[in-house]
Write a protein that holds these residues in place. Structure first.
Motif, PDB file in Angstrom:
ATOM      1  N   LEU A 103      67.030  54.688  53.477  1.00 56.14           N
ATOM      2  CA  LEU A 103      67.751  55.772  54.156  1.00 56.14           C
ATOM      3  C   LEU A 103      67.233  57.142  53.724  1.00 56.14           C
ATOM      4  O   LEU A 103      67.072  58.044  54.539  1.00 56.14           O
ATOM      5  CB  LEU A 103      69.253  55.693  53.840  1.00 56.14           C
ATOM      6  N   ALA A 104      66.968  57.280  52.431  1.00 56.81           N
ATOM      7  CA  ALA A 104      66.505  58.569  51.925  1.00 56.81           C
ATOM      8  C   ALA A 104      65.177  58.956  52.569  1.00 56.81           C
ATOM      9  O   ALA A 104      64.986  60.093  52.991  1.00 56.81           O
ATOM     10  CB  ALA A 104      66.360  58.532  50.405  1.00 56.81           C
TER      11      ALA A 104
ATOM     12  N   GLY B 245      61.495  67.503  61.950  1.00 56.53           N
ATOM     13  CA  GLY B 245      62.258  68.621  62.509  1.00 56.53           C
ATOM     14  C   GLY B 245      61.593  69.956  62.209  1.00 56.53           C
ATOM     15  O   GLY B 245      61.482  70.828  63.084  1.00 56.53           O
TER      16      GLY B 245
ATOM     17  N   GLU C  59      69.192  52.256  49.807  1.00 51.62           N
ATOM     18  CA  GLU C  59      69.426  53.690  49.646  1.00 51.62           C
ATOM     19  C   GLU C  59      68.138  54.490  49.830  1.00 51.62           C
ATOM     20  O   GLU C  59      68.142  55.582  50.383  1.00 51.62           O
ATOM     21  CB  GLU C  59      70.021  53.996  48.258  1.00 51.62           C
ATOM     22  N   GLU C  60      67.037  53.941  49.315  1.00 51.51           N
ATOM     23  CA  GLU C  60      65.769  54.657  49.423  1.00 51.51           C
ATOM     24  C   GLU C  60      65.182  54.557  50.831  1.00 51.51           C
ATOM     25  O   GLU C  60      64.490  55.460  51.297  1.00 51.51           O
ATOM     26  CB  GLU C  60      64.770  54.153  48.375  1.00 51.51           C
TER      27      GLU C  60
ATOM     28  N   ASN D 138      65.608  59.976  56.176  1.00 53.84           N
ATOM     29  CA  ASN D 138      66.153  61.328  56.266  1.00 53.84           C
ATOM     30  C   ASN D 138      65.132  62.386  55.876  1.00 53.84           C
ATOM     31  O   ASN D 138      65.071  63.461  56.479  1.00 53.84           O
ATOM     32  CB  ASN D 138      67.406  61.449  55.392  1.00 53.84           C
TER      33      ASN D 138
ATOM     34  N   GLU E 179      65.988  72.458  52.737  1.00 49.78           N
ATOM     35  CA  GLU E 179      65.726  71.019  52.848  1.00 49.78           C
ATOM     36  C   GLU E 179      64.741  70.574  51.768  1.00 49.78           C
ATOM     37  O   GLU E 179      64.891  69.515  51.150  1.00 49.78           O
ATOM     38  CB  GLU E 179      65.186  70.713  54.256  1.00 49.78           C
TER      39      GLU E 179
ATOM     40  N   LEU F 116      62.979  62.795  58.850  1.00 45.90           N
ATOM     41  CA  LEU F 116      63.670  63.566  59.888  1.00 45.90           C
ATOM     42  C   LEU F 116      63.579  65.064  59.602  1.00 45.90           C
ATOM     43  O   LEU F 116      63.312  65.862  60.502  1.00 45.90           O
ATOM     44  CB  LEU F 116      65.145  63.173  59.953  1.00 45.90           C
ATOM     45  N   ASP F 117      63.801  65.445  58.350  1.00 46.52           N
ATOM     46  CA  ASP F 117      63.669  66.861  57.979  1.00 46.52           C
ATOM     47  C   ASP F 117      62.259  67.363  58.289  1.00 46.52           C
ATOM     48  O   ASP F 117      62.079  68.416  58.894  1.00 46.52           O
ATOM     49  CB  ASP F 117      63.918  67.048  56.466  1.00 46.52           C
TER      50      ASP F 117
ATOM     51  N   TYR G 131      66.056  69.766  48.337  1.00 42.36           N
ATOM     52  CA  TYR G 131      66.588  68.409  48.177  1.00 42.36           C
ATOM     53  C   TYR G 131      65.460  67.382  48.043  1.00 42.36           C
ATOM     54  O   TYR G 131      65.586  66.404  47.307  1.00 42.36           O
ATOM     55  CB  TYR G 131      67.516  68.049  49.338  1.00 42.36           C
ATOM     56  N   HIS G 132      64.342  67.606  48.759  1.00 46.51           N
ATOM     57  CA  HIS G 132      63.217  66.674  48.626  1.00 46.51           C
ATOM     58  C   HIS G 132      62.665  66.721  47.202  1.00 46.51           C
ATOM     59  O   HIS G 132      62.285  65.707  46.629  1.00 46.51           O
ATOM     60  CB  HIS G 132      62.099  67.016  49.618  1.00 46.51           C
TER      61      HIS G 132
END
Lengths: 191, 282
Positions: free
Chosen positions: B39-40, B50, B36-37, B43, B169, B46-47, B172-173
């Motif tokens: 993937l976190a 971006g 899970e981490e 992501n 974004e 990616l943010d 959420y971080h």
């Protein structure tokens, strides 16, 4: 799909209708208009200007969406230019009611509305001590025990759910688990 | 136009910070402590990357002359990067860590927390900045032949737009990293000791948040951003049963282009492919 009023002279209405078929590359059950990503269609001297707005800054599906819009219009023999518009920033509040239903049927819990108390581009930075963006800081496991706004399981509808991870298969989703039917599911986070 | 240069340089600093932390955090891809981490963090990167792309595009627009986001990311040397030193440090509290073997997720979490708590304040101030809105709004009054003034209005509008997106974004971080600070701090003896050590190691680097000069035209209210940051840090650390360490010590200088010894290794990994095969595309 609605029939074009005139076969020879496509107008913006027929382009909107044509783009109904362009779906989100990651969630193929909803189209770009329902997601609030397709913002505008405008007729120009040379063809059509299509305005899209990006979702997350780093969303890898964005380029794919631009390509998909262009090829849909080219396939219909139309010339289109895709414009990317940053402001106002996309929000999950723009998703249509149909999109929310389709997401749930697809197995993704649809986003709750963004909290109105949350800081956004129109309100000023809150004074010290207010901490608007980060209400009470609590480790999510404890927070979920007293959650006032629980996320319903898209499979069985139970409100007895718990968050496994803030980030699921993509940045826009969180990973949840239903304590009723014991199935895991994605929750589309409010943005 | 000196103001245009100052605003463009500040945008470049924001982009560099996002890119360098994005590159660092991407090191966990395929190596995360749990799936899970893994993937976190992918992501999260990616943010950040971006955000960096959107910001570099604005800088490239102002610089003209075939400047591009790729040129800014891959073909500038170390001293041209203006990111905070904090963000280039390895995921380790060791003073001379080996390349791969000593990554500590506690350092990752502590750094993401300190930085996103800061950026929530910066992004929300920029997104709601009355001066940015006024500059952006002036775009229709600018005579077309005044290219510099037009660039200024466009840069203001786009910086405000990117800030509004990035704010969402970063929220959420901050939520993600706050949760892990609490989970580790109020966890086992081992996790408590590691996250505390991470904060001791990183806290002095946060001095750069407050010593940096900002474009005067932005009128950023840094004292209130700092007060908010102090509250967030002390709230989360106290819930995590951690002490807030002193930020005193050596003053980092990354925003001036003088980096730690770790920056060169990070850049060579990030830029190697683009420089070996200039113009390569996916």
């Amino acid at each position: 799909m609605k029939a074009s009023p005139s076969e020879r002279l496509p107008n913006t209405e027929s382009v909107w209708a044509l783009l109904e078929a362009v779906t989100d590359p990651e969630i193929p059950v909803v189209n770009l208009r329902e997601m609030g990503i397709l913002r505008n269609v405008e007729e120009t001297a040379t063809g059509f200007d299509i305005t899209l707005t990006p979702t997350y800054s780093g969303c890898p599906a964005m380029d794919q969406m631009v390509d998909d819009v262009q090829s849909a219009l080219h396939a219909a023999g139309l010339t289109a230019q895709v414009k990317i518009q940053l402001a106002p920033a996309w929000t999950t509040d723009w998703m249509s009611p149909t999109a929310l239903v389709k997401l749930r049927e697809y197995g993704i819990a649809p986003p709750h509305p963004r909290p109105v108390t949350s800081n956004n581009s129109t309100t000023s930075n809150a004074p010290p001590g207010g901490s608007p963006s980060l209400q009470k800081v609590t480790f999510s496991w404890r927070r979920n025990l007293t959650a006032s706004d629980p996320i319903a399981c898209p499979q069985c509808g139970s409100l007895d759910t718990t968050e496994i991870s803030h980030f699921g298969s993509t940045a826009c989703k969180a990973l949840y688990r239903c304590l009723g039917c014991l199935e895991p599911f994605d929750y589309f986070k409010p943005y | 136009m000196k103001e245009l240069e100052a605003l463009s340089d500040f945008t470049l600093h924001l982009a560099d910070s996002a890119l360098i932390l994005g590159q660092r955090n991407a090191e966990w891809c395929g190596h995360g402590p749990i799936l899970e981490e893994d993937l976190a963090m992918a992501n999260n990167s990616l943010d950040l990357i971006g955000q960096a792309r959107l910001l570099y595009q604005q800088v490239a627009e102002v610089r003209g002359n075939h400047c591009s986001e790729d040129q800014l990311a891959y073909f500038r040397d170390e001293s041209a990067f203006k990111n905070f030193t904090l963000l280039e440090l390895p995921h380790s509290t060791a003073l001379a860590p080996s390349a791969k073997g000593q990554r500590d997720y506690a350092v990752t979490v502590a750094r993401n927390f300190l930085y996103s708590a800061y950026m929530v304040g910066i992004w929300s101030s920029l997104a709601s900045s009355p001066s940015l809105a006024a500059f952006a709004g002036a775009v229709h009054e600018v005579p077309l032949q005044n290219a510099k003034a037009l660039q200024w209005a466009n840069l203001s509008a786009n910086l405000k737009a990117v800030a509004a997106k990035s704010y969402k974004e970063t929220e959420y971080h901050l939520r993600h990293s706050s949760d892990w600070v609490i989970r580790m701090g109020d966890g086992s003896a081992e996790s408590h000791q590691r996250i505390q050590q991470a904060f001791h190691h990183l806290m002095p680097y946060t001095q750069e948040f407050w010593t940096q000069q900002h474009p005067a035209a932005l009128q950023l209210d840094m004292p209130s951003i700092k007060a908010q940051w102090d509250v967030t840090v002390s709230d989360v650390l106290s819930e995590a049963t951690l002490v807030v360490p002193s930020a005193q010590g050596f003053l980092p200088t990354g925003t001036r282009g003088v980096h730690s010894e770790h920056m060169g290794f990070l850049l060579s990994e990030m830029q190697g492919l683009a420089r070996a095969h200039p113009g390569a595309v996916w």
